[in-house]
Design an enzyme around this catalytic site. Structure first.
Site, PDB file in Angstrom:
ATOM      1  CB  VAL A  33      -0.908   0.113   1.653  1.00 26.19           C
ATOM      2  CG1 VAL A  33      -1.510   1.353   1.372  1.00 26.19           C
ATOM      3  CG2 VAL A  33      -1.862  -1.274   0.607  1.00 26.19           C
ATOM      4  CB  CYS A  83     -11.225  -0.444  19.395  1.00 23.17           C
ATOM      5  SG  CYS A  83     -11.288   1.181  19.843  1.00 23.17           S
ATOM      6  CB  SER A 115     -10.641  -5.358  10.618  1.00 25.58           C
ATOM      7  OG  SER A 115      -9.832  -6.373  11.997  1.00 25.58           O
ATOM      8  CG  ASP A 137     -10.494 -17.113  11.450  1.00 26.74           C
ATOM      9  OD1 ASP A 137      -9.677 -17.772  12.442  1.00 26.74           O
ATOM     10  OD2 ASP A 137     -10.896 -15.851  12.254  1.00 26.74           O
TER      11      ASP A 137
HETATM   12  P1  ADP Z   1     -11.186  -9.893  13.102  1.00 28.04           P
HETATM   13  O1  ADP Z   1     -10.773  -7.976  12.008  1.00 28.04           O
HETATM   14  O2  ADP Z   1      -9.792 -10.466  12.949  1.00 28.04           O
HETATM   15  O3  ADP Z   1     -12.123 -10.740  12.986  1.00 28.04           O
HETATM   16  P2  ADP Z   1     -12.351  -8.894  15.815  1.00 28.04           P
HETATM   17  O4  ADP Z   1     -13.942  -9.390  15.258  1.00 28.04           O
HETATM   18  O5  ADP Z   1     -12.161  -8.437  16.705  1.00 28.04           O
HETATM   19  O6  ADP Z   1     -11.329  -9.110  14.434  1.00 28.04           O
HETATM   20  O7  ADP Z   1     -12.865  -6.762  15.682  1.00 28.04           O
HETATM   21  C1  ADP Z   1     -11.947  -6.147  15.607  1.00 28.04           C
HETATM   22  C2  ADP Z   1     -12.095  -4.915  15.573  1.00 28.04           C
HETATM   23  O8  ADP Z   1     -13.573  -4.303  14.547  1.00 28.04           O
HETATM   24  C3  ADP Z   1     -12.761  -4.803  17.047  1.00 28.04           C
HETATM   25  O9  ADP Z   1     -12.478  -4.793  17.820  1.00 28.04           O
HETATM   26  C4  ADP Z   1     -14.062  -3.290  16.146  1.00 28.04           C
HETATM   27  O10 ADP Z   1     -12.954  -2.588  16.798  1.00 28.04           O
HETATM   28  C5  ADP Z   1     -14.272  -3.267  15.042  1.00 28.04           C
HETATM   29  N1  ADP Z   1     -15.019  -3.810  14.943  1.00 28.04           N
HETATM   30  C6  ADP Z   1     -15.461  -5.011  14.677  1.00 28.04           C
HETATM   31  N2  ADP Z   1     -17.566  -4.863  14.696  1.00 28.04           N
HETATM   32  C7  ADP Z   1     -17.625  -3.685  14.652  1.00 28.04           C
HETATM   33  C8  ADP Z   1     -18.346  -3.204  13.968  1.00 28.04           C
HETATM   34  N3  ADP Z   1     -20.368  -3.799  14.222  1.00 28.04           N
HETATM   35  N4  ADP Z   1     -18.858  -1.924  14.413  1.00 28.04           N
HETATM   36  C9  ADP Z   1     -17.663  -1.094  14.191  1.00 28.04           C
HETATM   37  N5  ADP Z   1     -16.449  -1.325  15.101  1.00 28.04           N
HETATM   38  C10 ADP Z   1     -16.368  -3.083  14.412  1.00 28.04           C
END
Ligand code: ADP
Length: 332
Positions: A33, A83, A115, A137
């Site tokens: 990027v 977060c 994310s 995953d």
């Molecule tokens: P991955 O991206 O590996 O699936 P997570 O499911 O833990 O990891 O999500 C990572 C981050 O994405 C969360 O900690 C949050 O900050 C953000 N996120 C997840 N779901 C939402 C949502 N519905 N709205 C806004 N941000 C989200």
């Protein structure tokens, strides 16, 4: 022009972040990027610690030199985080304020399902975002193979091969639990490549008596080892299988040992395939930005780098390849 293309003022600055679970190859995507962005004449920024860094304003210039020497490293040089604040409107507003303060015109989010849900929410608030499908995953709709899967798969396979050696020395059955959350992709592929006697996945019911019979027959036919590859999200994961075999030990006539690979699968240096994929996805994101195409996920479909609108990605689940499931059953 698709509905996800909209006019932006001339792009001058872009930022990139990695979020959620780290995946091998994220560094290759960051590097790509940045270097492809610089090649377009843009200023490039890195955001530390995912969405938390956006909210905290950890957005710093990051050029060609800063991304040198990272291609072969696992994890992410930018750091990642989960977060909760970003799930709130106010949290995302703060993130947008910080991006605007730095004059960032577009954001690239490298991450998995959660994310990209965050990316979608941010883009619905009007900020130009492009996602890069990256998770071990492999559960993101809009990408046949996500960044990091190949490395994780090869690590799981190496572990299965090694366990087979010790399993045959002791005439034991081994359960190997692999990651993948609610997706059985790694279990299916590593089980297939590793010649497992049985594979359990979340997408398909396991007939536990049939599975036990398969193992019993394997011993009866003189096999010196038996491997079950279990997906962590399957009903019969390592814990459930171990309990079942313990409860039925007398009847079945053999015991099992279980190994949970866990985060080991995420930690490896990226394979050649993931380095190349990360590089291509990085270019794909930069080209989408150049076209003014936002609110999209960059992934691979039929070996092509493609974009899919977040609206078509989020909330969907990707089915497992039925043919491969059938093949695994025939070959076990
Ligand atoms: P991955 O991206 O590996 O699936 P997570 O499911 O833990 O990891 O999500 C990572 C981050 O994405 C969360 O900690 C949050 O900050 C953000 N996120 C997840 N779901 C939402 C949502 N519905 N709205 C806004 N941000 C989200």
């Amino acid at each position: 022009m698709s509905e996800n293309c909209y006019e932006v003022n001339m792009i001058q600055r872009i930022a990139v972040l990695t979020s959620g679970g780290d995946a091998p190859g994220m560094n290759a995507a960051i590097r790509s990027v940045v270097r492809c962005g610089v090649n377009k004449g843009w200023m490039t920024y890195g955001v530390r610690n995912g969405y938390q860094g956006l909210i905290d304003g950890l957005i710093e210039p990051m050029g060609t030199r800063e991304v040198g020497g990272i291609l072969q490293r696992g994890g992410t040089m930018l750091g990642s985080a989960r977060c909760e604040d970003f799930k709130t409107f106010e949290g995302r507003e703060r993130a947008i304020r910080n991006l605007n303060q730095k004059g960032v015109d577009a954001l690239v989010v490298i991450g998995g399902n959660g994310s990209q849900t965050g990316s979608y929410e941010l883009s619905k608030m009007g900020f130009p975002v492009v996602g890069i499908a990256s998770t071990i995953d492999n559960d993101l709709f809009g990408s046949d193979i996500t960044l990091g899967v190949d490395t994780a798969l090869n690590i799981a396979l190496e572990a299965i091969d090694r366990l087979k050696v010790t399993a045959s020395s002791h005439q034991r059955a081994f359960i190997v639990e692999v990651m993948g959350r609610n997706c059985g992709y790694i279990a299916l592929m590593s089980g297939l490549a590793g010649g497992a006697e049985a594979i359990t996945v979340p997408e398909r019911e396991t007939d536990i008596e049939e599975l036990a019979e398969t193992l019993r027959l394997a011993y009866e036919h003189g096999k010196s080892h038996a491997i079950i590859v279990a997906a962590e999200g399957a009903k019969y994961n390592a814990a459930a299988l171990t309990e079942y075999f313990k409860d039925n030990r007398e009847r079945l006539g053999f015991s099992v040992r279980s190994t949970i690979l866990g985060h080991v699968q995420r930690g490896g240096g990226p394979t050649a395939a993931d380095r190349v994929l990360g590089s291509k996805l990085g270019l794909g994101a930069v080209e989408a930005i150049e076209r003014g195409e936002f609110g999209v996920l960059v992934g691979t479909i039929d070996n092509h780098i493609v974009t899919t609108p977040f609206a078509d990605v989020i909330g969907k689940s990707k089915p497992l390849d039925e043919e491969l499931l059938k093949l695994a059953k025939i070959l076990d």
